[in-house]
Design a protein around this motif. Sequence first.
Motif, short mmCIF file in Angstrom:
data_model
loop_
_atom_site.label_atom_id
_atom_site.label_comp_id
_atom_site.label_asym_id
_atom_site.label_seq_id
_atom_site.Cartn_x
_atom_site.Cartn_y
_atom_site.Cartn_z
N PRO A 128 0.81 -1.23 0.00
CA PRO A 128 0.00 0.00 0.00
C PRO A 128 0.84 1.27 0.00
CG PRO A 128 -0.89 -1.56 1.57
CD PRO A 128 0.43 -2.11 1.10
N VAL A 129 1.93 1.27 0.73
CA VAL A 129 2.80 2.45 0.79
C VAL A 129 3.37 2.76 -0.59
CG1 VAL A 129 4.92 3.39 1.81
CG2 VAL A 129 3.36 2.02 3.20
N LEU A 130 3.86 1.73 -1.27
CA LEU A 130 4.41 1.89 -2.61
C LEU A 130 3.33 2.34 -3.59
CD1 LEU A 130 6.81 1.49 -4.55
CD2 LEU A 130 6.08 -0.89 -4.78
N GLY A 131 2.17 1.73 -3.53
CA GLY A 131 1.08 2.07 -4.44
C GLY A 131 0.59 3.49 -4.27
N ILE A 132 0.42 3.92 -3.04
CA ILE A 132 -0.05 5.29 -2.79
C ILE A 132 0.97 6.29 -3.30
CG2 ILE A 132 -0.55 6.95 -0.95
CD1 ILE A 132 -1.88 4.53 0.56
N ALA A 133 2.25 6.01 -3.10
CA ALA A 133 3.30 6.90 -3.60
C ALA A 133 3.25 7.00 -5.13
CB ALA A 133 4.66 6.42 -3.14
N LYS A 134 3.08 5.87 -5.81
CA LYS A 134 3.01 5.88 -7.27
C LYS A 134 1.76 6.61 -7.76
CE LYS A 134 5.64 1.68 -8.20
NZ LYS A 134 5.53 0.30 -8.73
N ARG A 135 0.65 6.46 -7.06
CA ARG A 135 -0.57 7.17 -7.46
C ARG A 135 -0.38 8.67 -7.32
NH1 ARG A 135 -5.27 3.63 -4.73
NH2 ARG A 135 -6.55 5.36 -5.38
N ARG A 136 0.29 9.10 -6.27
CA ARG A 136 0.56 10.54 -6.09
C ARG A 136 1.49 11.07 -7.17
NH1 ARG A 136 1.29 10.43 0.45
NH2 ARG A 136 -0.94 10.41 0.93
N ILE A 137 2.52 10.28 -7.50
CA ILE A 137 3.43 10.68 -8.56
C ILE A 137 2.68 10.76 -9.89
CG2 ILE A 137 5.42 9.91 -9.93
CD1 ILE A 137 6.58 8.83 -7.24
N GLY A 138 1.81 9.77 -10.14
CA GLY A 138 1.00 9.78 -11.36
C GLY A 138 0.14 11.03 -11.46
#
Length: 181
Positions: free
Chosen positions: A96-106
């Motif tokens: 979840p931590v990795l995914g949330i970071a990638k969504r914010r970057i996106g």
Amino acid sequence: MAIGAAIIAGSTALLGFGLDSGIEAIASIIVIWRFTGTRLHSATSELRAQKLVAASFYLLAPYIAVEAVRALAAGDRAETSIAGLALTAGTAIFEPVLGIAKRRIGARLGSAATAGEGTQNVLCAYLAIAVFTGLGANTLFGAWWLDGIVALGIAGWAVIEGRRAWTGYGCACASQPGQPC
């Protein structure tokens, strides 16, 4: 590692989890491709990357669905997999931590492909929880059939998320490059 543990244990759900991890790696490579060279500011490359990420979801569904039905119909019982339990527990915590970071970057980059790949990470955590539950219930209570049920859920989830990623659903940047997701 998950694929090896799945083969040893005979777990279709754990196999689906392992194959999904491979698909996530492919999606990461697609996003890296998207942001290299002349593709950095290309709306065409963004759309192509978005479609490739979506297609990666579709790679999983047919194989896992067929294997799950076959295992349920044959009454195949998965063995206990300590490696599978440990791997899915760790994934449920860290993805979840990795995914949330990638969504914010996106969102910051206006990239539906990057946001979609981040969604894959978040959903991988949900998948890990489901597989962990199935493996745990089988180990503790002999609920062998949960492995096949979880695997069918994985196949259905892959189709739904593939459709969402293909259309850019929930991401304004899919239809308006440069806009936040």
